[in-house]
Design a protein around this motif. Sequence first.
Motif, PDB file in Angstrom:
ATOM      1  N   GLN A 171     -49.188  17.888  59.121  1.00  0.00           N
ATOM      2  CA  GLN A 171     -48.665  19.132  59.686  1.00  0.00           C
ATOM      3  C   GLN A 171     -48.872  20.293  58.723  1.00  0.00           C
ATOM      4  OE1 GLN A 171     -44.288  19.751  60.253  1.00  0.00           O
ATOM      5  NE2 GLN A 171     -44.831  19.840  62.433  1.00  0.00           N
ATOM      6  N   GLY A 172     -48.640  20.041  57.441  1.00  0.00           N
ATOM      7  CA  GLY A 172     -48.860  21.076  56.433  1.00  0.00           C
ATOM      8  C   GLY A 172     -50.316  21.495  56.364  1.00  0.00           C
ATOM      9  N   ALA A 173     -51.216  20.513  56.442  1.00  0.00           N
ATOM     10  CA  ALA A 173     -52.651  20.812  56.395  1.00  0.00           C
ATOM     11  C   ALA A 173     -53.072  21.659  57.589  1.00  0.00           C
ATOM     12  CB  ALA A 173     -53.452  19.517  56.360  1.00  0.00           C
ATOM     13  N   VAL A 174     -52.559  21.322  58.762  1.00  0.00           N
ATOM     14  CA  VAL A 174     -52.945  22.041  59.981  1.00  0.00           C
ATOM     15  C   VAL A 174     -52.425  23.483  59.951  1.00  0.00           C
ATOM     16  CG1 VAL A 174     -52.683  22.130  62.488  1.00  0.00           C
ATOM     17  CG2 VAL A 174     -53.120  19.943  61.358  1.00  0.00           C
ATOM     18  N   THR A 206     -52.248  29.245  67.949  1.00  0.00           N
ATOM     19  CA  THR A 206     -51.018  30.016  67.734  1.00  0.00           C
ATOM     20  C   THR A 206     -49.764  29.173  67.922  1.00  0.00           C
ATOM     21  OG1 THR A 206     -51.001  30.730  70.046  1.00  0.00           O
ATOM     22  CG2 THR A 206     -52.102  32.167  68.468  1.00  0.00           C
ATOM     23  N   GLU A 207     -49.872  28.061  68.636  1.00  0.00           N
ATOM     24  CA  GLU A 207     -48.693  27.256  68.949  1.00  0.00           C
ATOM     25  C   GLU A 207     -48.110  26.542  67.728  1.00  0.00           C
ATOM     26  OE1 GLU A 207     -48.385  25.349  72.991  1.00  0.00           O
ATOM     27  OE2 GLU A 207     -50.577  25.427  72.801  1.00  0.00           O
ATOM     28  N   HIS A 208     -48.891  26.435  66.669  1.00  0.00           N
ATOM     29  CA  HIS A 208     -48.387  25.781  65.461  1.00  0.00           C
ATOM     30  C   HIS A 208     -47.303  26.608  64.780  1.00  0.00           C
ATOM     31  CE1 HIS A 208     -51.272  22.501  65.561  1.00  0.00           C
ATOM     32  NE2 HIS A 208     -52.230  23.372  65.793  1.00  0.00           N
ATOM     33  N   PHE A 209     -47.159  27.862  65.205  1.00  0.00           N
ATOM     34  CA  PHE A 209     -46.126  28.729  64.639  1.00  0.00           C
ATOM     35  C   PHE A 209     -45.175  29.240  65.721  1.00  0.00           C
ATOM     36  CE2 PHE A 209     -49.396  28.673  61.445  1.00  0.00           C
ATOM     37  CZ  PHE A 209     -48.701  28.699  60.237  1.00  0.00           C
ATOM     38  N   CYS A 246     -60.763  26.113  56.269  1.00  0.00           N
ATOM     39  CA  CYS A 246     -60.128  25.688  57.519  1.00  0.00           C
ATOM     40  C   CYS A 246     -60.752  24.385  58.007  1.00  0.00           C
ATOM     41  CB  CYS A 246     -60.273  26.790  58.574  1.00  0.00           C
ATOM     42  SG  CYS A 246     -59.734  26.325  60.231  1.00  0.00           S
ATOM     43  N   LEU A 247     -62.077  24.324  58.032  1.00  0.00           N
ATOM     44  CA  LEU A 247     -62.766  23.101  58.472  1.00  0.00           C
ATOM     45  C   LEU A 247     -62.433  21.926  57.570  1.00  0.00           C
ATOM     46  CD1 LEU A 247     -66.357  24.357  59.442  1.00  0.00           C
ATOM     47  CD2 LEU A 247     -64.360  24.061  60.901  1.00  0.00           C
ATOM     48  N   ARG A 248     -62.374  22.166  56.261  1.00  0.00           N
ATOM     49  CA  ARG A 248     -62.087  21.088  55.313  1.00  0.00           C
ATOM     50  C   ARG A 248     -60.695  20.492  55.572  1.00  0.00           C
ATOM     51  NH1 ARG A 248     -62.005  23.609  49.971  1.00  0.00           N
ATOM     52  NH2 ARG A 248     -64.215  23.942  50.401  1.00  0.00           N
ATOM     53  N   LEU A 249     -59.732  21.360  55.805  1.00  0.00           N
ATOM     54  CA  LEU A 249     -58.362  20.900  56.051  1.00  0.00           C
ATOM     55  C   LEU A 249     -58.245  20.108  57.352  1.00  0.00           C
ATOM     56  CD1 LEU A 249     -56.569  24.168  54.944  1.00  0.00           C
ATOM     57  CD2 LEU A 249     -56.110  21.918  53.948  1.00  0.00           C
ATOM     58  N   LEU A 250     -59.076  20.461  58.344  1.00  0.00           N
ATOM     59  CA  LEU A 250     -58.972  19.837  59.667  1.00  0.00           C
ATOM     60  C   LEU A 250     -59.943  18.682  59.876  1.00  0.00           C
ATOM     61  CD1 LEU A 250     -58.712  22.947  62.034  1.00  0.00           C
ATOM     62  CD2 LEU A 250     -56.858  21.537  61.158  1.00  0.00           C
ATOM     63  N   ARG A 251     -60.841  18.445  58.925  1.00  0.00           N
ATOM     64  CA  ARG A 251     -61.960  17.530  59.166  1.00  0.00           C
ATOM     65  C   ARG A 251     -61.531  16.220  59.820  1.00  0.00           C
ATOM     66  NH1 ARG A 251     -64.128  16.844  54.086  1.00  0.00           N
ATOM     67  NH2 ARG A 251     -65.712  18.443  54.367  1.00  0.00           N
ATOM     68  N   LYS A 252     -60.557  15.557  59.251  1.00  0.00           N
ATOM     69  CA  LYS A 252     -60.197  14.232  59.774  1.00  0.00           C
ATOM     70  C   LYS A 252     -59.438  14.299  61.099  1.00  0.00           C
ATOM     71  CE  LYS A 252     -57.676  13.141  56.146  1.00  0.00           C
ATOM     72  NZ  LYS A 252     -56.748  12.424  55.230  1.00  0.00           N
ATOM     73  N   TYR A 253     -58.881  15.480  61.420  1.00  0.00           N
ATOM     74  CA  TYR A 253     -58.083  15.625  62.645  1.00  0.00           C
ATOM     75  C   TYR A 253     -58.832  16.368  63.752  1.00  0.00           C
ATOM     76  CZ  TYR A 253     -54.655  15.047  58.879  1.00  0.00           C
ATOM     77  OH  TYR A 253     -53.969  14.607  57.764  1.00  0.00           O
ATOM     78  N   ARG A 254     -60.123  16.644  63.564  1.00  0.00           N
ATOM     79  CA  ARG A 254     -60.819  17.594  64.424  1.00  0.00           C
ATOM     80  C   ARG A 254     -60.903  17.184  65.892  1.00  0.00           C
ATOM     81  NH1 ARG A 254     -64.491  14.847  61.444  1.00  0.00           N
ATOM     82  NH2 ARG A 254     -66.469  14.154  62.358  1.00  0.00           N
ATOM     83  N   GLU A 276     -54.736  11.559  64.884  1.00  0.00           N
ATOM     84  CA  GLU A 276     -53.723  12.552  65.229  1.00  0.00           C
ATOM     85  C   GLU A 276     -53.109  13.164  63.974  1.00  0.00           C
ATOM     86  OE1 GLU A 276     -53.022  13.807  68.148  1.00  0.00           O
ATOM     87  OE2 GLU A 276     -54.517  12.511  69.079  1.00  0.00           O
ATOM     88  N   ALA A 277     -52.793  14.449  64.053  1.00  0.00           N
ATOM     89  CA  ALA A 277     -52.204  15.163  62.919  1.00  0.00           C
ATOM     90  C   ALA A 277     -50.698  14.941  62.920  1.00  0.00           C
ATOM     91  CB  ALA A 277     -52.530  16.641  63.017  1.00  0.00           C
ATOM     92  N   GLU A 278     -50.278  13.759  62.483  1.00  0.00           N
ATOM     93  CA  GLU A 278     -48.868  13.387  62.502  1.00  0.00           C
ATOM     94  C   GLU A 278     -48.326  13.293  61.082  1.00  0.00           C
ATOM     95  OE1 GLU A 278     -49.049   9.708  64.605  1.00  0.00           O
ATOM     96  OE2 GLU A 278     -48.998  10.662  66.592  1.00  0.00           O
ATOM     97  N   GLY A 279     -47.031  13.593  60.932  1.00  0.00           N
ATOM     98  CA  GLY A 279     -46.378  13.503  59.631  1.00  0.00           C
ATOM     99  C   GLY A 279     -46.430  14.828  58.888  1.00  0.00           C
TER     100      GLY A 279
END
Length: 296
Positions: free
Chosen positions: A89-92, A184-187, A121-129, A82-85
């Motif tokens: 959050q900054g990476a996502v 879009t919900e991240h903003f 984009c893929l690199r930043l999300l890789r572990k949270y995909r 999960e993309a927590e913390g």
Amino acid sequence: MASAPWAEIREKFQAALALSRVELHKNPEKEPYKSKYGARALLEEVKALLGPAPEDEDERPQTDDGVGAGDHALGLPAEAVEAEGPIAQGAVRLAVIEFHLGVNHIDTEELSAGEEHLVKCLRLLRKYRLSHDCVSLYIQAQNNLGILWSEREEIETAQAYLESSEALYNQYMKEIGSPPLDPTEHFLPEEEKLAEQERSKRFEKVYTHNLYYLAQVYQHMEMFEKAAHYCHSTLKRQLEHNAYHPIEWAINAATLSQFYINKLCFMEARHCLSAANVIFGQTGKISTEDRQHRRA
């Protein structure tokens, strides 16, 4: 998180989305991409306000980002992280911006720059995909890379990205299943987040696009049985979700009927032609409704 007010960042992002949606013909004739360039400038401002990418975005070297090198491009099982913390959050959030910058550059025919942003984009999300927050964005980024490589006629590379998206969707639905966040919900402030039904509708639309692109790739590779299967699945899903353009849908259904005729599957061919005829009959009705809506 950068020191800039979060409200300012959200406002700039929403303004960029609005400019991105402006149709090309509404721009000056000599500046067809004027709105796209305006959106790009705002996205770059948001990116600067968000600050640099987190240092621990991934431990593996960046050379893993190519198709066939990293597991994200092979459709191998992902782990649900999960993309927590604040770091996650900054990476996502940065990944969302990189995605939109990638699409923006592709829309202005700058394919190499578009590819670079989508890979970031893929690199930043890789572990949270596989997470609820990121799976839709990850699939959309891979879909766009699939289209990009298809346009370059690098069909096997396109196939790898698109099949990876399909595998990730199937794994997510099997293991998690709840409608994921739309990018879009991240903003958006919490009170403006989408309802579950709308999230599901948007995620299913992303997957339908994935199947549509796969059908084209398999057709190009002369894997006609597989192409027909994916074309049929796409048409069926478009009807189920009421997400189709009647003329395009009717043409695709009529084309699919020819495949069935060649295979001597006459009942299937007849069904496709009948469906094409019914949907094509909607075109006049829809055009009338559109005109009435514009007058209202």
